[in-house]
Design a protein around this motif. Structure first.
Motif, PDB file in Angstrom:
ATOM      1  N   GLY A 107       0.820  -1.205   0.000  1.00 35.03           N
ATOM      2  CA  GLY A 107       0.000   0.000   0.000  1.00 35.03           C
ATOM      3  C   GLY A 107       0.853   1.253   0.000  1.00 35.03           C
ATOM      4  O   GLY A 107       0.536   2.237  -0.682  1.00 35.03           O
ATOM      5  N   TRP A 108       1.930   1.231   0.747  1.00 36.38           N
ATOM      6  CA  TRP A 108       2.828   2.379   0.793  1.00 36.38           C
ATOM      7  C   TRP A 108       3.479   2.604  -0.569  1.00 36.38           C
ATOM      8  O   TRP A 108       3.562   3.732  -1.048  1.00 36.38           O
ATOM      9  CB  TRP A 108       3.882   2.163   1.870  1.00 36.38           C
ATOM     10  CG  TRP A 108       4.963   3.188   1.883  1.00 36.38           C
ATOM     11  CD1 TRP A 108       4.813   4.524   2.165  1.00 36.38           C
ATOM     12  CD2 TRP A 108       6.334   2.983   1.602  1.00 36.38           C
ATOM     13  NE1 TRP A 108       6.031   5.146   2.082  1.00 36.38           N
ATOM     14  CE2 TRP A 108       6.994   4.222   1.740  1.00 36.38           C
ATOM     15  CE3 TRP A 108       7.076   1.860   1.261  1.00 36.38           C
ATOM     16  CZ2 TRP A 108       8.341   4.365   1.533  1.00 36.38           C
ATOM     17  CZ3 TRP A 108       8.432   2.013   1.072  1.00 36.38           C
ATOM     18  CH2 TRP A 108       9.056   3.243   1.200  1.00 36.38           C
ATOM     19  N   ARG A 112       1.767  12.551   2.155  1.00 39.03           N
ATOM     20  CA  ARG A 112       2.427  12.260   3.425  1.00 39.03           C
ATOM     21  C   ARG A 112       1.494  11.562   4.420  1.00 39.03           C
ATOM     22  O   ARG A 112       1.915  10.669   5.148  1.00 39.03           O
ATOM     23  CB  ARG A 112       2.962  13.565   4.011  1.00 39.03           C
ATOM     24  CG  ARG A 112       3.743  13.392   5.270  1.00 39.03           C
ATOM     25  CD  ARG A 112       4.300  14.742   5.710  1.00 39.03           C
ATOM     26  NE  ARG A 112       4.887  14.670   7.002  1.00 39.03           N
ATOM     27  CZ  ARG A 112       6.158  14.378   7.238  1.00 39.03           C
ATOM     28  NH1 ARG A 112       6.955  14.111   6.229  1.00 39.03           N
ATOM     29  NH2 ARG A 112       6.620  14.342   8.456  1.00 39.03           N
ATOM     30  N   THR A 113       0.226  11.934   4.441  1.00 34.11           N
ATOM     31  CA  THR A 113      -0.726  11.340   5.378  1.00 34.11           C
ATOM     32  C   THR A 113      -0.925   9.859   5.098  1.00 34.11           C
ATOM     33  O   THR A 113      -0.921   9.047   6.027  1.00 34.11           O
ATOM     34  CB  THR A 113      -2.081  12.072   5.300  1.00 34.11           C
ATOM     35  OG1 THR A 113      -1.862  13.456   5.511  1.00 34.11           O
ATOM     36  CG2 THR A 113      -3.048  11.536   6.324  1.00 34.11           C
ATOM     37  N   GLU A 114      -1.088   9.499   3.843  1.00 35.55           N
ATOM     38  CA  GLU A 114      -1.239   8.083   3.495  1.00 35.55           C
ATOM     39  C   GLU A 114       0.033   7.309   3.793  1.00 35.55           C
ATOM     40  O   GLU A 114      -0.027   6.162   4.254  1.00 35.55           O
ATOM     41  CB  GLU A 114      -1.615   7.940   2.020  1.00 35.55           C
ATOM     42  CG  GLU A 114      -3.019   8.359   1.700  1.00 35.55           C
ATOM     43  CD  GLU A 114      -3.346   8.216   0.224  1.00 35.55           C
ATOM     44  OE1 GLU A 114      -2.441   7.891  -0.564  1.00 35.55           O
ATOM     45  OE2 GLU A 114      -4.508   8.431  -0.138  1.00 35.55           O
ATOM     46  N   THR A 115       1.173   7.910   3.544  1.00 36.22           N
ATOM     47  CA  THR A 115       2.442   7.239   3.834  1.00 36.22           C
ATOM     48  C   THR A 115       2.567   6.955   5.321  1.00 36.22           C
ATOM     49  O   THR A 115       2.953   5.855   5.716  1.00 36.22           O
ATOM     50  CB  THR A 115       3.621   8.105   3.351  1.00 36.22           C
ATOM     51  OG1 THR A 115       3.487   8.328   1.951  1.00 36.22           O
ATOM     52  CG2 THR A 115       4.944   7.428   3.636  1.00 36.22           C
ATOM     53  N   LEU A 116       2.221   7.936   6.147  1.00 34.79           N
ATOM     54  CA  LEU A 116       2.271   7.729   7.598  1.00 34.79           C
ATOM     55  C   LEU A 116       1.265   6.678   8.050  1.00 34.79           C
ATOM     56  O   LEU A 116       1.550   5.887   8.949  1.00 34.79           O
ATOM     57  CB  LEU A 116       2.038   9.051   8.324  1.00 34.79           C
ATOM     58  CG  LEU A 116       3.172  10.073   8.239  1.00 34.79           C
ATOM     59  CD1 LEU A 116       2.758  11.380   8.892  1.00 34.79           C
ATOM     60  CD2 LEU A 116       4.433   9.527   8.876  1.00 34.79           C
TER      61      LEU A 116
END
Length: 135
Positions: A76-77, A84-88
């Motif tokens: 998913g990453w 940045r929010t999805e990565t975190l």
């Protein structure tokens, strides 16, 4: 000192209980229902058949389950996250799966494996040997 046929120490019992408490939030968010059911089945089968391999198999299935969640977080990453929010979020997701993968091994299986004969014959929370008529 041989501890396989000795009751679990207070530290070992605390680790097993800590793992159970750690699994509660995962069950609330439905992700932990499979691990809880698999481990409960492994404990029940170990108690019923007096064969510790059932518990080891249940832990293996749970570790595979959390490993798949870690792979899903990495995929998913790599393929989905755009900001940045999805990565975190994916990093947190993968980190939690890794913590549970570690916890099932260190907090649950390791203390039980070191007392495997006792757990197989008397149960996890028993402090005295069961007599033959109780088995």
């Amino acid at each position: 000192m041989e501890t396989k046929n000795q009751p679990l120490s207070n530290a070992a019992l605390a680790k097993v209980v800590a793992f159970g408490v750690l699994l509660i939030p995962a069950c609330v968010f439905v992700v932990g229902l499979f691990p809880a059911a698999a481990l409960a089945g492994g404990i029940w089968m170990t108690k019923r058949t007096r064969d510790f391999s059932h518990l080891k198999s249940a832990v293996l299935w749970v570790k595979c389950y959390f490993f798949l969640w870690m792979i899903a977080a990495v995929l998913g990453w790599v393929y989905v996250s755009t900001d940045r929010t999805e990565t975190l979020a994916f990093a947190l997701f993968g980190s939690l799966a890794a913590v549970y993968w570690w916890a099932v091994n260190v907090l649950f299986l390791r203390p039980l494996r070191s007392h495997s004969s006792w757990v197989r014959n008397n149960g996890i929370f028993a402090s005295q040997i069961k007599v033959a008529s109780e088995r």
